[in-house]
Design a protein around this motif. Structure first.
Motif, PDB file in Angstrom:
ATOM      1  N   PRO A 331       0.842  -1.201   0.000  1.00 56.96           N
ATOM      2  CA  PRO A 331       0.000   0.000   0.000  1.00 56.96           C
ATOM      3  C   PRO A 331       0.876   1.248   0.000  1.00 56.96           C
ATOM      4  CG  PRO A 331       0.104  -0.941   2.213  1.00 56.96           C
ATOM      5  CD  PRO A 331       0.920  -1.845   1.317  1.00 56.96           C
ATOM      6  N   ILE A 332       0.629   2.178  -0.911  1.00 56.14           N
ATOM      7  CA  ILE A 332       1.385   3.422  -0.981  1.00 56.14           C
ATOM      8  C   ILE A 332       0.432   4.561  -0.599  1.00 56.14           C
ATOM      9  CG2 ILE A 332       2.915   4.853  -2.379  1.00 56.14           C
ATOM     10  CD1 ILE A 332       3.800   1.909  -2.144  1.00 56.14           C
ATOM     11  N   THR A 350      13.468  -0.543  -9.589  1.00 51.68           N
ATOM     12  CA  THR A 350      12.159  -0.304 -10.199  1.00 51.68           C
ATOM     13  C   THR A 350      11.129   0.004  -9.119  1.00 51.68           C
ATOM     14  OG1 THR A 350      12.620  -1.740 -12.092  1.00 51.68           O
ATOM     15  CG2 THR A 350      10.304  -1.341 -11.572  1.00 51.68           C
ATOM     16  N   TYR A 351      11.132  -0.803  -8.059  1.00 47.88           N
ATOM     17  CA  TYR A 351      10.163  -0.619  -6.982  1.00 47.88           C
ATOM     18  C   TYR A 351      10.254   0.787  -6.387  1.00 47.88           C
ATOM     19  CZ  TYR A 351       8.300  -0.749  -2.238  1.00 47.88           C
ATOM     20  OH  TYR A 351       7.636  -0.432  -1.077  1.00 47.88           O
ATOM     21  N   PHE A 352      11.466   1.202  -5.989  1.00 43.91           N
ATOM     22  CA  PHE A 352      11.603   2.489  -5.318  1.00 43.91           C
ATOM     23  C   PHE A 352      11.328   3.655  -6.260  1.00 43.91           C
ATOM     24  CE2 PHE A 352      13.936  -0.221  -2.329  1.00 43.91           C
ATOM     25  CZ  PHE A 352      13.346   0.189  -1.139  1.00 43.91           C
ATOM     26  N   VAL A 355       7.442   3.736  -6.544  1.00 37.29           N
ATOM     27  CA  VAL A 355       6.879   4.229  -5.276  1.00 37.29           C
ATOM     28  C   VAL A 355       7.036   5.741  -5.181  1.00 37.29           C
ATOM     29  CG1 VAL A 355       7.211   4.267  -2.772  1.00 37.29           C
ATOM     30  CG2 VAL A 355       7.119   2.093  -3.978  1.00 37.29           C
ATOM     31  N   SER A 356       8.230   6.227  -5.531  1.00 41.06           N
ATOM     32  CA  SER A 356       8.496   7.663  -5.464  1.00 41.06           C
ATOM     33  C   SER A 356       7.534   8.454  -6.344  1.00 41.06           C
ATOM     34  CB  SER A 356       9.946   7.929  -5.882  1.00 41.06           C
ATOM     35  OG  SER A 356      10.213   9.312  -5.914  1.00 41.06           O
ATOM     36  N   GLU A 357       7.260   7.944  -7.536  1.00 42.32           N
ATOM     37  CA  GLU A 357       6.379   8.663  -8.466  1.00 42.32           C
ATOM     38  C   GLU A 357       4.916   8.568  -8.038  1.00 42.32           C
ATOM     39  OE1 GLU A 357       7.382  10.701 -10.614  1.00 42.32           O
ATOM     40  OE2 GLU A 357       9.509  10.165 -10.541  1.00 42.32           O
ATOM     41  N   ILE A 358       4.517   7.436  -7.473  1.00 39.53           N
ATOM     42  CA  ILE A 358       3.143   7.321  -6.958  1.00 39.53           C
ATOM     43  C   ILE A 358       2.943   8.307  -5.809  1.00 39.53           C
ATOM     44  CG2 ILE A 358       1.524   5.822  -5.719  1.00 39.53           C
ATOM     45  CD1 ILE A 358       2.614   3.471  -7.344  1.00 39.53           C
ATOM     46  N   GLU A 359       3.931   8.392  -4.919  1.00 40.31           N
ATOM     47  CA  GLU A 359       3.850   9.342  -3.798  1.00 40.31           C
ATOM     48  C   GLU A 359       3.792  10.773  -4.319  1.00 40.31           C
ATOM     49  OE1 GLU A 359       6.188   6.827  -0.295  1.00 40.31           O
ATOM     50  OE2 GLU A 359       7.295   8.230  -1.571  1.00 40.31           O
ATOM     51  N   GLY A 434      -0.472   1.282 -18.695  1.00 41.15           N
ATOM     52  CA  GLY A 434       0.070   2.462 -18.040  1.00 41.15           C
ATOM     53  C   GLY A 434       1.187   3.093 -18.845  1.00 41.15           C
ATOM     54  N   PRO A 435       1.877   4.058 -18.258  1.00 43.03           N
ATOM     55  CA  PRO A 435       2.985   4.723 -18.971  1.00 43.03           C
ATOM     56  C   PRO A 435       4.183   3.798 -19.116  1.00 43.03           C
ATOM     57  CG  PRO A 435       2.891   5.486 -16.701  1.00 43.03           C
ATOM     58  CD  PRO A 435       1.681   4.619 -16.899  1.00 43.03           C
ATOM     59  N   ASN A 436       5.036   4.112 -20.088  1.00 41.95           N
ATOM     60  CA  ASN A 436       6.275   3.342 -20.255  1.00 41.95           C
ATOM     61  C   ASN A 436       7.221   3.555 -19.086  1.00 41.95           C
ATOM     62  OD1 ASN A 436       5.514   2.251 -22.712  1.00 41.95           O
ATOM     63  ND2 ASN A 436       6.505   3.852 -23.919  1.00 41.95           N
ATOM     64  N   ASP A 437       7.352   4.807 -18.685  1.00 38.21           N
ATOM     65  CA  ASP A 437       8.338   5.165 -17.657  1.00 38.21           C
ATOM     66  C   ASP A 437       7.658   5.653 -16.391  1.00 38.21           C
ATOM     67  OD1 ASP A 437      10.651   4.715 -19.362  1.00 38.21           O
ATOM     68  OD2 ASP A 437       9.974   6.506 -20.458  1.00 38.21           O
ATOM     69  N   ALA A 438       8.290   5.350 -15.259  1.00 39.52           N
ATOM     70  CA  ALA A 438       7.725   5.713 -13.956  1.00 39.52           C
ATOM     71  C   ALA A 438       7.527   7.217 -13.823  1.00 39.52           C
ATOM     72  CB  ALA A 438       8.630   5.191 -12.834  1.00 39.52           C
ATOM     73  N   VAL A 439       8.415   8.001 -14.445  1.00 39.18           N
ATOM     74  CA  VAL A 439       8.336   9.454 -14.310  1.00 39.18           C
ATOM     75  C   VAL A 439       7.009  10.014 -14.824  1.00 39.18           C
ATOM     76  CG1 VAL A 439       9.380   9.960 -16.554  1.00 39.18           C
ATOM     77  CG2 VAL A 439       9.679  11.574 -14.640  1.00 39.18           C
ATOM     78  N   ASP A 440       6.314   9.261 -15.678  1.00 28.83           N
ATOM     79  CA  ASP A 440       5.042   9.728 -16.235  1.00 28.83           C
ATOM     80  C   ASP A 440       3.833   9.265 -15.431  1.00 28.83           C
ATOM     81  OD1 ASP A 440       6.251  11.037 -18.456  1.00 28.83           O
ATOM     82  OD2 ASP A 440       6.534   9.088 -19.425  1.00 28.83           O
ATOM     83  N   ILE A 441       4.060   8.596 -14.317  1.00 28.59           N
ATOM     84  CA  ILE A 441       2.935   8.092 -13.501  1.00 28.59           C
ATOM     85  C   ILE A 441       2.037   9.215 -12.981  1.00 28.59           C
ATOM     86  CG2 ILE A 441       2.388   7.012 -11.266  1.00 28.59           C
ATOM     87  CD1 ILE A 441       4.515   4.922 -11.856  1.00 28.59           C
ATOM     88  N   PRO A 442       2.570  10.340 -12.454  1.00 28.82           N
ATOM     89  CA  PRO A 442       1.672  11.398 -11.980  1.00 28.82           C
ATOM     90  C   PRO A 442       0.716  11.906 -13.045  1.00 28.82           C
ATOM     91  CG  PRO A 442       3.878  11.748 -11.113  1.00 28.82           C
ATOM     92  CD  PRO A 442       3.973  10.627 -12.118  1.00 28.82           C
ATOM     93  N   ASP A 443       1.216  12.132 -14.264  1.00 30.16           N
ATOM     94  CA  ASP A 443       0.330  12.586 -15.349  1.00 30.16           C
ATOM     95  C   ASP A 443      -0.675  11.504 -15.712  1.00 30.16           C
ATOM     96  OD1 ASP A 443       1.605  15.028 -15.510  1.00 30.16           O
ATOM     97  OD2 ASP A 443       2.981  14.395 -17.095  1.00 30.16           O
ATOM     98  N   PHE A 444      -0.232  10.263 -15.695  1.00 29.47           N
ATOM     99  CA  PHE A 444      -1.149   9.148 -16.011  1.00 29.47           C
ATOM    100  C   PHE A 444      -2.278   9.078 -14.987  1.00 29.47           C
ATOM    101  CE2 PHE A 444      -2.453   4.817 -15.025  1.00 29.47           C
ATOM    102  CZ  PHE A 444      -2.958   4.399 -16.242  1.00 29.47           C
TER     103      PHE A 444
END
Length: 449
Positions: A331-332, A350-352, A355-359, A434-444
């Motif tokens: 859970p994040i 990958t995990y960290f 997690v950082s981008e979800i936060e 989802g997005p290819n890269d974690a950095v795009d998670i907030p926009d997604f």
């Protein structure tokens, strides 16, 4: 370096095809089985009555320590250096990470403030807490022993630097239980040996050329002193790297005892390095890679220290065992039954990153980690370790359907081809690309909302 089971087998009756081959007198069914157990130190040489003198000599030589292991610091925060067995990381992982120490002068007017800042510095990266390992206290006024005691009370490993034997003895009387490393400058080797024997602490032996270093180390060995750290100083960068490589090679490949000790390097004792801390950090990073077991920096800059700690972490991981985390549902944030579910592999980086981008997105979410032998997403997918089957197995194993109301899984865009496979194994679930890269998670996530 230890002999492998196959190397040992060649010298046994089975390997030489002698009549005593596989006699079972050792308690093992074959000579090969005995050789493998002997290589793992799970049996002893005397179990075989047909061991040749040649094999005994080889095993004795292989058992010799290449680089001594030295420990210093308080029992609850002890530093271990040395005991390296290879020249290159790809041969076998390096053993004990380089100790990074910060030099403080006892006369520094802000001594306590700097001590507290250094002692409290800690950053987390891929599940590991990274921090400065030791304080190198330089004797620059009459408060040397008092300041040494304060470092010891802070439970920070301590390196005592002085050119005065009496001052060192006084400091050791205050800090002996903390077991500091003693570095005496411009002092006769006999006095350094006396300190090692009287206080039972490790000492450093340094010189400004390799020949003098070998002579000093040999004298210490003649006097039965082996709790040693060695080093070169007042040497230009190119010569220093060349000589440090020679020292490591002499220890590892030739088992040359006078150079078979951990190496300490002082950044402020290397000639021709510019005074700016950027250049000093560049050379410190070189020393992390090129065989310094302790590096003493004469500055503390959090950003630059972090770069060195990150490099050290990468150098001292096992290249054959990727950093990985436990496979489970994470859970994040303050999740609930409506929170989205992201899916990825158990590669720690990958995990960290995810997690950082979800936060950073501000939306609580679940992160479902599948078992993939510590591989990244594309590597695991290409190795058939990140599949519809493994994702479906994780969904069921961690009881996801009873934790959330919706039936949606968000997978990395790079493996969008898994969508049909997942939905075949989980017919009641929808797979979201989802997005290819974690950095795009907030926009997604903003789009997903």
């Amino acid at each position: 370096m230890s002999l492998t089971g196959l190397q040992i087998f060649k010298y046994l009756p089975g390997g030489k095809k002698e009549k005593e081959a596989n006699c079972k007198k050792c308690g093992f069914p074959t000579c090969m089985a005995f050789a493998m157990k002997l290589a793992k130190k799970e049996t002893t040489l005397d179990k075989c009555e047909f061991i040749s003198d040649e094999l005994k000599a080889l095993l004795e030589e292989a058992g010799q320590i290449q680089q001594a292991e030295i420990k210093f610091g308080p029992a609850e925060n002890q530093i271990t250096i040395g005991n390296e067995t290879v020249m290159f990381r790809h041969d076998k992982k390096f053993v004990n990470p380089t100790c990074l120490a910060i030099k403080l002068n006892s006369s520094d007017p802000d001594f306590e403030g700097k001590l507290n800042k250094i002692a409290g510095y800690c950053v987390e990266r891929v599940g590991e807490n990274l921090k400065v390992n030791a304080i190198a206290l330089a004797d620059s006024d009459n408060s040397f022993a008092e300041k040494a005691k304060k470092v010891a009370q802070a439970k920070v490993p301590l390196i005592l630097i002085s050119s005065n034997v009496d001052n060192v003895k006084k400091a050791l009387s205050e800090t002996k239980e903390a077991k500091p490393l003693v570095h005496l400058e411009n002092i006769d080797i006999s006095k350094i040996i006396e300190i090692e024997k009287e206080f039972n602490v490790p000492v450093s032996i340094t010189a400004n050329n390799l020949e003098s270093l070998v002579n000093n180390s040999a004298k210490a060995l003649e006097n039965k002193s082996e709790n040693l750290v060695i080093g070169l100083q007042d040497m230009a960068t190119d010569s220093l790297i060349e000589n440090l490589t020679y020292i490591r090679r002499a220890a590892i490949e030739n088992k040359f005892k006078p150079l078979g000790f951990p190496v300490i390097s002082f950044i402020d004792k290397i000639s021709v390095i510019p005074e700016n801390i950027i250049d000093k950090t560049i050379w410190a990073s070189t020393l992390v890679c090129k065989y310094s077991n302790i590096i003493v920096l004469d500055y503390f800059n959090e950003a630059l220290i972090y770069s060195l700690l990150t490099l050290r972490q990468n150098i001292f991981t096992d290249p054959q065992k990727p950093l990985q985390i436990d496979s489970k549902l994470y859970p994040i944030g303050d999740v609930d039954e409506n929170s989205p579910v992201f899916v990825t592999t158990n590669f720690a980086l990958t995990y960290f990153t995810v997690v950082s981008e979800i936060e950073a997105s501000g939306m609580p979410a679940y992160l479902l980690i599948t078992s993939s032998d510590g591989m990244s997403v594309l590597t695991a997918w290409s190795a058939n370790k990140f599949t519809g089957e493994t994702i479906a197995k994780a969904v069921k194993e961690f009881n996801l359907e009873n934790i959330i109301k919706h039936r949606q899984l968000i997978i990395p865009g790079y493996v969008s081809t898994l969508k049909e496979e997942i939905e075949e194994d989980l017919p009641d679930w929808e797979t979201i690309i989802g997005p290819n890269d974690a950095v795009d998670i907030p926009d997604f996530i903003n789009t997903y909302k």
